[in-house]
Design a protein around this motif. Structure first.
Motif, PDB file in Angstrom:
ATOM      1  N   LEU A 183       3.871  35.838  52.193  1.00  0.00           N
ATOM      2  CA  LEU A 183       4.333  34.288  52.566  1.00  0.00           C
ATOM      3  C   LEU A 183       3.779  33.657  53.555  1.00  0.00           C
ATOM      4  CD1 LEU A 183       8.008  34.597  51.301  1.00  0.00           C
ATOM      5  CD2 LEU A 183       6.351  33.725  50.130  1.00  0.00           C
ATOM      6  N   THR A 184       3.335  34.419  54.791  1.00  0.00           N
ATOM      7  CA  THR A 184       2.751  33.982  55.963  1.00  0.00           C
ATOM      8  C   THR A 184       1.444  34.225  56.405  1.00  0.00           C
ATOM      9  OG1 THR A 184       3.480  36.052  57.038  1.00  0.00           O
ATOM     10  CG2 THR A 184       5.058  34.327  56.861  1.00  0.00           C
ATOM     11  N   TYR A 185       0.755  35.039  55.497  1.00  0.00           N
ATOM     12  CA  TYR A 185      -0.566  35.240  56.016  1.00  0.00           C
ATOM     13  C   TYR A 185      -1.561  34.170  55.194  1.00  0.00           C
ATOM     14  CZ  TYR A 185      -5.091  37.734  55.949  1.00  0.00           C
ATOM     15  OH  TYR A 185      -6.443  37.875  56.212  1.00  0.00           O
ATOM     16  N   GLY A 186      -2.684  33.710  55.941  1.00  0.00           N
ATOM     17  CA  GLY A 186      -3.539  33.159  55.026  1.00  0.00           C
ATOM     18  C   GLY A 186      -3.265  31.527  55.567  1.00  0.00           C
TER      19      GLY A 186
ATOM     20  N   ALA B 199       7.442  38.589  42.337  1.00  0.00           N
ATOM     21  CA  ALA B 199       8.002  38.556  41.127  1.00  0.00           C
ATOM     22  C   ALA B 199       8.013  40.148  40.824  1.00  0.00           C
ATOM     23  CB  ALA B 199       7.203  38.023  39.979  1.00  0.00           C
ATOM     24  N   ALA B 200       6.731  40.943  41.063  1.00  0.00           N
ATOM     25  CA  ALA B 200       6.786  42.240  40.903  1.00  0.00           C
ATOM     26  C   ALA B 200       7.774  43.059  41.679  1.00  0.00           C
ATOM     27  CB  ALA B 200       5.367  42.751  41.143  1.00  0.00           C
ATOM     28  N   VAL B 201       7.822  42.827  42.902  1.00  0.00           N
ATOM     29  CA  VAL B 201       8.799  43.665  43.638  1.00  0.00           C
ATOM     30  C   VAL B 201      10.281  43.317  43.071  1.00  0.00           C
ATOM     31  CG1 VAL B 201      10.010  43.655  45.958  1.00  0.00           C
ATOM     32  CG2 VAL B 201       7.303  43.380  45.576  1.00  0.00           C
TER      33      VAL B 201
ATOM     34  N   PRO C 112      14.600  53.866  48.047  1.00  0.00           N
ATOM     35  CA  PRO C 112      14.518  52.655  48.764  1.00  0.00           C
ATOM     36  C   PRO C 112      14.584  52.681  50.333  1.00  0.00           C
ATOM     37  CG  PRO C 112      16.155  52.294  46.875  1.00  0.00           C
ATOM     38  CD  PRO C 112      15.690  53.791  47.093  1.00  0.00           C
ATOM     39  N   ALA C 113      15.205  53.769  50.626  1.00  0.00           N
ATOM     40  CA  ALA C 113      15.410  54.097  52.295  1.00  0.00           C
ATOM     41  C   ALA C 113      14.107  54.451  52.870  1.00  0.00           C
ATOM     42  CB  ALA C 113      16.323  54.911  52.485  1.00  0.00           C
ATOM     43  N   PHE C 114      12.919  54.785  52.217  1.00  0.00           N
ATOM     44  CA  PHE C 114      11.784  55.113  52.395  1.00  0.00           C
ATOM     45  C   PHE C 114      10.747  53.763  52.310  1.00  0.00           C
ATOM     46  CE2 PHE C 114      13.774  59.141  51.412  1.00  0.00           C
ATOM     47  CZ  PHE C 114      13.719  60.042  52.667  1.00  0.00           C
ATOM     48  N   VAL C 115      10.907  53.234  51.290  1.00  0.00           N
ATOM     49  CA  VAL C 115      10.006  52.415  51.075  1.00  0.00           C
ATOM     50  C   VAL C 115      10.346  50.808  51.382  1.00  0.00           C
ATOM     51  CG1 VAL C 115       8.673  53.694  49.291  1.00  0.00           C
ATOM     52  CG2 VAL C 115      10.490  51.730  48.558  1.00  0.00           C
ATOM     53  N   GLY C 116      11.737  50.699  51.848  1.00  0.00           N
ATOM     54  CA  GLY C 116      12.321  49.093  51.983  1.00  0.00           C
ATOM     55  C   GLY C 116      11.473  48.567  52.978  1.00  0.00           C
ATOM     56  N   LEU C 117      11.239  49.115  54.229  1.00  0.00           N
ATOM     57  CA  LEU C 117      10.637  48.176  55.207  1.00  0.00           C
ATOM     58  C   LEU C 117       9.126  48.003  54.860  1.00  0.00           C
ATOM     59  CD1 LEU C 117      12.182  49.751  58.458  1.00  0.00           C
ATOM     60  CD2 LEU C 117      12.648  47.685  57.422  1.00  0.00           C
ATOM     61  N   PRO C 118       8.343  48.893  54.215  1.00  0.00           N
ATOM     62  CA  PRO C 118       6.742  48.527  53.900  1.00  0.00           C
ATOM     63  C   PRO C 118       6.965  47.376  52.970  1.00  0.00           C
ATOM     64  CG  PRO C 118       7.160  50.855  54.115  1.00  0.00           C
ATOM     65  CD  PRO C 118       8.464  50.356  54.103  1.00  0.00           C
ATOM     66  N   VAL C 119       7.748  47.608  52.170  1.00  0.00           N
ATOM     67  CA  VAL C 119       7.676  46.479  50.680  1.00  0.00           C
ATOM     68  C   VAL C 119       8.280  45.320  51.369  1.00  0.00           C
ATOM     69  CG1 VAL C 119       8.790  45.669  48.616  1.00  0.00           C
ATOM     70  CG2 VAL C 119       8.176  48.406  48.870  1.00  0.00           C
ATOM     71  N   LEU C 120       9.236  45.231  52.286  1.00  0.00           N
ATOM     72  CA  LEU C 120       9.753  44.097  52.939  1.00  0.00           C
ATOM     73  C   LEU C 120       8.691  43.325  53.730  1.00  0.00           C
ATOM     74  CD1 LEU C 120      11.838  42.034  53.411  1.00  0.00           C
ATOM     75  CD2 LEU C 120      12.543  43.494  55.553  1.00  0.00           C
ATOM     76  N   TYR C 121       7.766  44.294  54.560  1.00  0.00           N
ATOM     77  CA  TYR C 121       6.594  43.629  55.193  1.00  0.00           C
ATOM     78  C   TYR C 121       5.589  43.070  54.391  1.00  0.00           C
ATOM     79  CZ  TYR C 121       2.905  43.586  58.460  1.00  0.00           C
ATOM     80  OH  TYR C 121       1.825  43.386  59.501  1.00  0.00           O
TER      81      TYR C 121
ATOM     82  N   VAL D 152      -0.482  48.636  50.702  1.00  0.00           N
ATOM     83  CA  VAL D 152      -1.834  48.128  51.503  1.00  0.00           C
ATOM     84  C   VAL D 152      -2.726  47.716  50.674  1.00  0.00           C
ATOM     85  CG1 VAL D 152      -3.436  49.554  53.090  1.00  0.00           C
ATOM     86  CG2 VAL D 152      -1.090  50.172  53.193  1.00  0.00           C
ATOM     87  N   ARG D 153      -2.918  48.083  49.520  1.00  0.00           N
ATOM     88  CA  ARG D 153      -4.014  47.742  48.563  1.00  0.00           C
ATOM     89  C   ARG D 153      -3.995  46.216  48.336  1.00  0.00           C
ATOM     90  NH1 ARG D 153      -6.107  52.026  43.963  1.00  0.00           N
ATOM     91  NH2 ARG D 153      -7.405  50.047  43.961  1.00  0.00           N
ATOM     92  N   LEU D 154      -2.694  45.978  48.106  1.00  0.00           N
ATOM     93  CA  LEU D 154      -2.267  44.343  47.761  1.00  0.00           C
ATOM     94  C   LEU D 154      -2.480  43.633  49.137  1.00  0.00           C
ATOM     95  CD1 LEU D 154       0.671  44.512  45.765  1.00  0.00           C
ATOM     96  CD2 LEU D 154      -1.198  43.205  45.183  1.00  0.00           C
ATOM     97  N   ASP D 155      -2.089  43.928  50.067  1.00  0.00           N
ATOM     98  CA  ASP D 155      -2.429  43.242  51.547  1.00  0.00           C
ATOM     99  C   ASP D 155      -3.822  43.189  51.728  1.00  0.00           C
ATOM    100  OD1 ASP D 155      -0.783  42.561  54.324  1.00  0.00           O
ATOM    101  OD2 ASP D 155      -2.849  43.169  54.546  1.00  0.00           O
ATOM    102  N   SER D 156      -4.702  44.285  51.535  1.00  0.00           N
ATOM    103  CA  SER D 156      -6.121  44.307  51.854  1.00  0.00           C
ATOM    104  C   SER D 156      -6.843  43.198  50.968  1.00  0.00           C
ATOM    105  CB  SER D 156      -6.867  45.640  52.121  1.00  0.00           C
ATOM    106  OG  SER D 156      -6.689  46.260  50.681  1.00  0.00           O
ATOM    107  N   SER D 157      -6.488  43.133  49.734  1.00  0.00           N
ATOM    108  CA  SER D 157      -7.049  42.287  48.626  1.00  0.00           C
ATOM    109  C   SER D 157      -6.644  40.996  48.703  1.00  0.00           C
ATOM    110  CB  SER D 157      -6.780  42.810  47.277  1.00  0.00           C
ATOM    111  OG  SER D 157      -5.315  42.755  47.130  1.00  0.00           O
ATOM    112  N   GLY D 158      -5.635  40.489  49.871  1.00  0.00           N
ATOM    113  CA  GLY D 158      -5.316  39.123  49.814  1.00  0.00           C
ATOM    114  C   GLY D 158      -4.191  38.824  48.959  1.00  0.00           C
ATOM    115  N   PHE D 159      -3.406  39.661  48.373  1.00  0.00           N
ATOM    116  CA  PHE D 159      -2.554  39.699  47.340  1.00  0.00           C
ATOM    117  C   PHE D 159      -3.050  38.846  46.060  1.00  0.00           C
ATOM    118  CE2 PHE D 159      -0.924  38.791  51.661  1.00  0.00           C
ATOM    119  CZ  PHE D 159      -0.088  39.960  51.871  1.00  0.00           C
ATOM    120  N   GLU D 160      -4.263  39.114  45.568  1.00  0.00           N
ATOM    121  CA  GLU D 160      -4.853  38.321  44.437  1.00  0.00           C
ATOM    122  C   GLU D 160      -5.077  39.343  43.131  1.00  0.00           C
ATOM    123  OE1 GLU D 160      -8.348  36.792  45.727  1.00  0.00           O
ATOM    124  OE2 GLU D 160      -7.560  35.186  47.013  1.00  0.00           O
ATOM    125  N   ARG D 161      -4.430  40.431  43.336  1.00  0.00           N
ATOM    126  CA  ARG D 161      -4.670  41.536  42.186  1.00  0.00           C
ATOM    127  C   ARG D 161      -3.548  41.510  41.454  1.00  0.00           C
ATOM    128  NH1 ARG D 161      -8.402  46.219  45.163  1.00  0.00           N
ATOM    129  NH2 ARG D 161     -10.071  44.863  45.986  1.00  0.00           N
ATOM    130  N   ALA D 162      -3.452  41.068  40.192  1.00  0.00           N
ATOM    131  CA  ALA D 162      -2.234  41.019  39.413  1.00  0.00           C
ATOM    132  C   ALA D 162      -2.018  42.562  39.085  1.00  0.00           C
ATOM    133  CB  ALA D 162      -2.291  39.833  38.409  1.00  0.00           C
TER     134      ALA D 162
END
Length: 258
Positions: free
Chosen positions: A227-230, A246-248, A212-221, A181-191
């Protein structure tokens, strides 16, 4: 000659009470987290004073791994302390390894190991929920209420007295979602936060293989949003936001390799 202060100013606290009041006003998230932590500390202390039963089957298994890691660390073999070949074929060793490290500081006690693991885990859960609440609804109160409700569910109270990896697994999932959520809210700009996400993924998989069963969908989203926002085309976004992807990938591969 100085004019007398207004009566309202004279009634205001000074010194450290004033600083505490200013902190509560300016940083309610910090105050609510401290309240949550102190509440959990009290509950955990009471529970461990009441429950004196010996470790159960799964607890004994994880404590055995912690003992193995502790002996390897004492022999100055940190790699072997993490290598569980021949020790177990079904359990992850990260939580037991961290407990083994704590033995050098707080002593050798199964009850204390369970106390520290669960208090740290539920504190991380509370921090993640309160911070998520601030990011999503601009108020820490819903997150504080959610964390408090979660912590008093009877099954959670009972399991928080056991030496298990379920509470650390929940904490790892909560922190991972917070970083997404923090990465999304910052525009994916915080390395820096992308690096933290990689570490969370690697460590989360090492906590328990079900992570992975608990975080797979949030990380995929998160990756899809990256890749699609902005503005601009997908290649332009990829050029700017490749550290997140790359981090993922690196975090997932590191955890899977362990």
């Amino acid at each position: 000659m100085t004019s007398p202060q207004p009566e309202s100013d004279a009634l205001q606290p000074t010194g450290w009470p004033r600083r505490v009041l200013d902190t509560a006003t300016l940083h309610p998230r910090v105050v609510l987290f401290l309240i949550f932590f102190l509440f959990q500390l009290g509950v955990s202390l009471i529970w461990f004073q009441i429950d004196h039963r010996p470790p159960r089957w799964d607890e004994s298994h994880y404590l055995y791994i912690a003992e193995y890691s502790y002996k390897q660390l004492r022999a100055l073999h940190p790699i072997q302390a993490l290598d569980l070949h021949g020790v177990t074929s079904t359990k992850s060793g990260l939580v037991s390894f961290l407990s083994a490290l704590s033995f050098f500081v707080v002593g050798h006690s199964p009850a204390l190991a369970a106390f520290l693991v669960n208090l740290a885990s539920i504190s991380l859960i509370g921090y993640a929920l309160i911070t998520l609440s601030v990011l999503l609804v601009r108020s820490p109160w819903p997150g504080f209420a959610g964390a408090l409700f979660f912590s008093v569910i009877p099954s959670v109270v009972i399991w928080s007295g056991y030496y298990q990896v379920d509470m650390p697994l929940t904490a790892a999932a909560a922190v991972t979602i917070l970083l997404c959520v923090r990465l999304d809210s910052s525009g994916f700009e915080r390395a820096q936060e992308a690096a933290m996400l990689a570490a969370a993924l690697a460590l989360g998989i090492a906590v328990k293989h079900l992570y992975p069963a608990f975080v797979g969908l949030p990380v995929l989203y998160l990756c899809i949003r990256c890749l699609t926002y902005g503005r601009g085309g997908i290649m332009a976004r990829l050029k700017l936001r490749w550290p997140v992807l790359a981090a993922v990938a690196l975090g997932t591969m590191a955890g899977a390799a362990y």
